[in-house]
Design a protein around this motif. Structure first.
Motif, mmCIF file in Angstrom:
data_model
loop_
_atom_site.group_PDB
_atom_site.id
_atom_site.type_symbol
_atom_site.label_atom_id
_atom_site.label_comp_id
_atom_site.label_asym_id
_atom_site.label_seq_id
_atom_site.Cartn_x
_atom_site.Cartn_y
_atom_site.Cartn_z
ATOM 1 N N LEU A 1 0.858 -1.189 0.000
ATOM 2 C CA LEU A 1 0.000 0.000 0.000
ATOM 3 C C LEU A 1 0.892 1.236 0.000
ATOM 4 C CD1 LEU A 1 -2.658 1.604 0.362
ATOM 5 C CD2 LEU A 1 -2.463 1.177 2.824
ATOM 6 N N ALA A 2 0.693 2.130 -0.975
ATOM 7 C CA ALA A 2 1.432 3.395 -1.047
ATOM 8 C C ALA A 2 0.493 4.519 -0.622
ATOM 9 C CB ALA A 2 1.936 3.633 -2.463
ATOM 10 N N VAL A 3 0.969 5.394 0.280
ATOM 11 C CA VAL A 3 0.136 6.466 0.824
ATOM 12 C C VAL A 3 0.872 7.795 0.712
ATOM 13 C CG1 VAL A 3 -1.238 7.239 2.797
ATOM 14 C CG2 VAL A 3 -0.736 4.797 2.528
ATOM 15 N N ASP A 4 0.268 8.762 -0.012
ATOM 16 C CA ASP A 4 0.856 10.099 -0.154
ATOM 17 C C ASP A 4 -0.250 11.060 -0.568
ATOM 18 O OD1 ASP A 4 2.403 12.432 -0.978
ATOM 19 O OD2 ASP A 4 4.138 11.075 -1.006
ATOM 20 N N LEU B 1 2.564 10.224 -5.310
ATOM 21 C CA LEU B 1 1.915 8.926 -5.154
ATOM 22 C C LEU B 1 2.024 8.106 -6.434
ATOM 23 C CD1 LEU B 1 0.240 7.017 -3.403
ATOM 24 C CD2 LEU B 1 -1.822 8.208 -4.173
ATOM 25 N N ASP B 2 1.801 8.761 -7.573
ATOM 26 C CA ASP B 2 1.898 8.052 -8.856
ATOM 27 C C ASP B 2 3.313 7.519 -9.086
ATOM 28 O OD1 ASP B 2 -0.749 8.608 -9.320
ATOM 29 O OD2 ASP B 2 -0.362 10.289 -10.685
ATOM 30 N N ALA C 1 4.005 4.556 -6.687
ATOM 31 C CA ALA C 1 3.286 3.357 -7.133
ATOM 32 C C ALA C 1 3.938 2.759 -8.380
ATOM 33 C CB ALA C 1 1.823 3.699 -7.397
ATOM 34 N N ARG D 1 5.432 -1.007 -8.613
ATOM 35 C CA ARG D 1 4.890 -1.973 -9.591
ATOM 36 C C ARG D 1 5.977 -2.519 -10.513
ATOM 37 N NH1 ARG D 1 0.393 2.037 -10.033
ATOM 38 N NH2 ARG D 1 -1.348 1.161 -8.840
ATOM 39 N N VAL E 1 -0.105 -3.388 -5.985
ATOM 40 C CA VAL E 1 0.072 -2.106 -5.300
ATOM 41 C C VAL E 1 -1.289 -1.424 -5.143
ATOM 42 C CG1 VAL E 1 1.145 0.176 -5.355
ATOM 43 C CG2 VAL E 1 2.400 -1.825 -6.222
ATOM 44 N N HIS E 2 -1.680 -1.157 -3.909
ATOM 45 C CA HIS E 2 -2.847 -0.341 -3.606
ATOM 46 C C HIS E 2 -2.355 1.079 -3.331
ATOM 47 C CE1 HIS E 2 -5.361 -3.964 -3.018
ATOM 48 N NE2 HIS E 2 -4.264 -4.476 -2.476
ATOM 49 N N THR E 3 -3.190 2.070 -3.568
ATOM 50 C CA THR E 3 -2.802 3.451 -3.291
ATOM 51 C C THR E 3 -3.876 4.137 -2.453
ATOM 52 O OG1 THR E 3 -3.803 4.268 -5.344
ATOM 53 C CG2 THR E 3 -1.472 3.651 -5.421
#
Length: 251
Positions: free
Chosen positions: A8-11, A17-18, A21, A25, A33-35
């Motif tokens: 999980l990427a959080v920003d 964030l892009d 991620a 990936r 990958v969840h965002t």
């Protein structure tokens, strides 16, 4: 076999964030990958999805990265945490929380690769079964109530009911459906006083007030509700309930 990490990427900054991620990936060790754009949305993702690692920005509006990392420590399924930030003034605090890595922005592919290596090392290369949650720690489960993610302490759970790939956590005042199997909770919560009594039920032993034989087999009473006990679980249940009580009164 190549590991397949769920990340999980959080920003709160969309370009950052892009990019994060994208880099995750592109690593062959990452399976999905969840965002999330903030901590609140991250909690929603974690309520429905089990992840191995959270790559987390430090400075965000509302709950910041440090706040979210502290909450993650209390989760029943605690992922590894990697901070990804433009600031280095909180690195000492971050490692006090037991984070796996602290990555400075702008992020480079080789630095993400190193963080993933550390995640795999911390997770036993993704092949080990999860360790039981500490018996004395009141771990937390994110659940949704009225469209808002709440943090439910394990101590509020009276019994758990299997519903396919999900589990329904029953409390004194309601129930919550979470995406985790009963078998996973059995593995993690046994040391905290929960016991499997049936293929569909896991109960908190200190809340069992009655064990009774009926025409169809044994049942237990938990918070006023009767739950069936499977024949193959009866001996273990009696051992955990009756023998300690006898020892206490005959000591």
């Amino acid at each position: 076999m190549e590991p397949s990490l769920r990340v999980l990427a959080v920003d709160d900054e969309p370009p950052a964030l892009d990019e994060l991620a994208y880099l995750l990936r592109n690593d062959p060790r990452v399976g999905h990958v969840h965002t999330a754009p903030d901590a609140t949305e991250a909690l929603r993702v974690l309520r429905d999805t089990e992840v191995d690692a959270v790559f987390l920005d430090l400075r965000m509006p509302g709950l910041d990265g440090m706040d979210l990392a502290r909450l993650l420590q209390r989760f029943a399924r605690s992922p590894a945490v990697v901070f990804v930030t433009a600031y280095d003034d909180r690195a000492a605090d971050a490692f006090d929380l037991g984070v796996v890595d602290y990555v400075r922005k702008p992020v480079r592919p080789e630095r993400i690769a190193e963080s993933l290596r550390r995640v795999l090392a911390e997770r036993g290369h993704g092949g080990e079964r999860p360790a039981p949650d500490p018996a004395g720690a009141d771990v937390t489960i994110p659940v949704e109530l009225g469209g808002v993610v709440k943090l439910l302490p394990r101590s509020a759970v009276c019994w758990v009911e299997a519903q396919g790939d999900y589990a329904r956590l029953h409390t004194a005042d309601g129930s919550h459906l979470v995406r985790v199997s009963l078998t996973q909770l059995e593995e993690r919560w046994t040391e905290a006083g929960f016991l499997r009594i049936h293929r569909s039920y896991l109960v908190r032993l200190d809340l069992v007030t009655e064990l009774r034989l009926t025409g169809s087999g044994y049942v237990v009473t938990v918070e006023g509700h009767q739950l069936p006990v499977a024949r193959r679980h009866t001996r273990a249940l009696k051992d955990r309930l009756i023998r300690p009580a006898k020892q206490h009164w005959t000591a």
